[in-house]
Design an enzyme around this catalytic site. Structure first.
Site, PDB file in Angstrom:
ATOM      1  N   ASP A 185       0.872  -1.165   0.000  1.00  0.00           N
ATOM      2  CA  ASP A 185       0.000   0.000   0.000  1.00  0.00           C
ATOM      3  C   ASP A 185       0.916   1.224   0.000  1.00  0.00           C
ATOM      4  O   ASP A 185       1.481   1.579   1.041  1.00  0.00           O
ATOM      5  CB  ASP A 185      -0.895  -0.014   1.247  1.00  0.00           C
ATOM      6  CG  ASP A 185      -1.858   1.169   1.286  1.00  0.00           C
ATOM      7  OD1 ASP A 185      -1.906   1.930   0.300  1.00  0.00           O
ATOM      8  OD2 ASP A 185      -2.563   1.320   2.299  1.00  0.00           O
ATOM      9  N   ASP A 190      -3.373  11.774  -0.149  1.00  0.00           N
ATOM     10  CA  ASP A 190      -4.767  11.623  -0.560  1.00  0.00           C
ATOM     11  C   ASP A 190      -5.350  12.996  -0.849  1.00  0.00           C
ATOM     12  O   ASP A 190      -4.928  14.001  -0.252  1.00  0.00           O
ATOM     13  CB  ASP A 190      -5.567  10.914   0.540  1.00  0.00           C
ATOM     14  CG  ASP A 190      -6.877  10.326   0.031  1.00  0.00           C
ATOM     15  OD1 ASP A 190      -7.112  10.411  -1.189  1.00  0.00           O
ATOM     16  OD2 ASP A 190      -7.647   9.797   0.836  1.00  0.00           O
ATOM     17  N   ALA A 288     -19.886  10.405   5.814  1.00  0.00           N
ATOM     18  CA  ALA A 288     -19.087  10.486   7.035  1.00  0.00           C
ATOM     19  C   ALA A 288     -17.623  10.285   6.664  1.00  0.00           C
ATOM     20  O   ALA A 288     -17.307   9.788   5.573  1.00  0.00           O
ATOM     21  CB  ALA A 288     -19.534   9.417   8.041  1.00  0.00           C
ATOM     22  N   ASP A 295      -5.923   1.218   5.126  1.00  0.00           N
ATOM     23  CA  ASP A 295      -5.149   0.100   5.682  1.00  0.00           C
ATOM     24  C   ASP A 295      -6.000  -1.159   5.770  1.00  0.00           C
ATOM     25  O   ASP A 295      -5.537  -2.259   5.481  1.00  0.00           O
ATOM     26  CB  ASP A 295      -4.640   0.471   7.083  1.00  0.00           C
ATOM     27  CG  ASP A 295      -3.868   1.779   7.086  1.00  0.00           C
ATOM     28  OD1 ASP A 295      -3.020   1.962   6.202  1.00  0.00           O
ATOM     29  OD2 ASP A 295      -4.118   2.616   7.973  1.00  0.00           O
TER      30      ASP A 295
END
Length: 370
Positions: A185, A190, A288, A295
């Site tokens: 990952d 972001d 939300a 992860d």
């Protein structure tokens, strides 16, 4: 004057009883030497128990997970570094280890970062593992024949030196098990915000991507890794092909906002001479913000793709459906507690969602690209 001989005091060990100084025959000392020799021989001859996860491997495997760890985090619904609010949260290894164990894996976590809380607080305590310390742990495992892993999982890594050591770990693990699956990952950022130093991008591009088995970037990260701007689904597929050409057989863009739709785009190149099998999953939007979802998604993709190694779309369906069920439970629980879940970031209800992790019902279906 007559000299009087004064006897020297006996040399006693502080813990010896008084009778130790009394005369004893020589066979007594011979007996002590023999007893000590027998004890040493018995310890040497005693067989060390095998590591059962190696001696009796399960259908799943044994994972070495190198990720961040915090006791308490700031969060804005982003993957790792967040700046608003204060939650007890599941991120990094706290978000990945438990689901993998539920799916049957033996997991050995190494925490690249371990803080009491995020550094945005007035004070913090904890440790940052450096490359030499990581390698010291690997050497310790090697000295005890404990380096046989089926999978390596890496997440947030904050420095070039540590990432360089991770590459050495990959080589070391593959020298023991050439079939090691490396799930990476590439936590870079972001939504246009970079979480790590700029110079990590080139290390991922040039050195990490070529050795990864499966790569799970988000939209921003895949743009950084490929240099391609993703504004439509075709751009996403092209980016997957670019990454395939660099090395990994499986690429999953875990979240991409395209034309107001939140998509997962998956691509599996099963053979060099064949085009990859590609698909998308539309992810229902939940109003939300959450911590640790990236992860957790990668951990679930690792777990389910191990069960379905030739069917990445099935693995992705299970991973996304599991995650969505967990997030819905999280929102419902906050509402039950009288809290408006749209007003702040939320701690995912990981422990309370064991059934959704172990046995998810597929609610998010994959659509193949022709």
């Amino acid at each position: 004057m007559t000299a009087v001989a004064v006897p020297s005091p006996p040399l006693l060990h502080p813990t010896c009883p008084s009778w130790w100084s009394s005369p004893r025959p020589s066979f007594f000392f011979f007996f002590l030497r023999e007893e000590r020799w027998l004890l040493r021989r018995r310890r040497t001859a005693m067989a060390r128990p095998p590591v059962l996860s190696v001696a009796l491997p399960s259908d799943t495997g044994r994972v070495l997970s190198i990720q961040s760890h915090t006791v308490q985090v700031f969060s804005l619904g982003l993957l790792w570094v967040c700046y608003s609010g204060c939650d007890n949260g599941y991120v990094g290894n706290k978000s990945a280890v438990f689901p993998l164990q539920l799916l049957g894996f033996d997991v050995d976590p190494i925490n690249s970062v371990q803080f009491s809380n995020h550094t945005g607080y007035p004070t913090f305590r904890g440790q940052v593992l450096n490359g030499s310390q990581l390698w010291d742990l690997i050497e310790g495992l090697a000295e005890n024949d404990l380096l046989h892993y089926t999978h390596l999982l890496t997440g947030y890594i904050g420095s070039v030196s540590f990432l360089t050591t991770v590459l050495q770990v990959v080589d070391k693990l593959r020298s023991v098990n050439p079939d090691l699956v490396y799930v990476c990952d590439p936590v870079l950022g972001d939504e246009g915000k970079l979480y790590v130093p700029q110079d990590l991008i080139s290390v991922y591009q040039q050195k990490v991507v070529p050795v990864a088995t499966m790569l799970t970037p988000n939209q921003f990260e895949v743009e950084l890794l490929t240099g391609l701007r993703i504004t439509c689904e075709e751009d996403g597929l092209k980016a997957c092909n670019t990454l395939h050409s660099a090395g990994p057989r499986k690429v999953v863009i875990t979240s991409a906002l395209i034309e107001d739709k939140l998509l997962l785009i998956g691509s599996h190149k099963k053979a060099k001479e064949q085009p990859p099998e590609q698909f998308k999953i539309e992810i229902p939007k939940i109003p939300a913000y959450f911590t640790g979802t990236g992860d957790l998604t990668t951990a679930l993709l690792l777990g389910w793709s191990n069960k379905y190694p030739d069917n990445l779309e099935r693995a992705a369906e299970l991973a996304v459906s599991s995650l969505q069920a967990l997030l819905r439970r999280t929102v419902e629980d906050y509402k039950r507690a009288g809290f408006d879940p749209s007003t702040s970031s939320l701690e995912i209800r990981l422990i309370q969602s064991q059934d959704e992790i172990r046995s998810p019902q597929i609610t998010c279906k994959a659509v193949k690209y022709s």
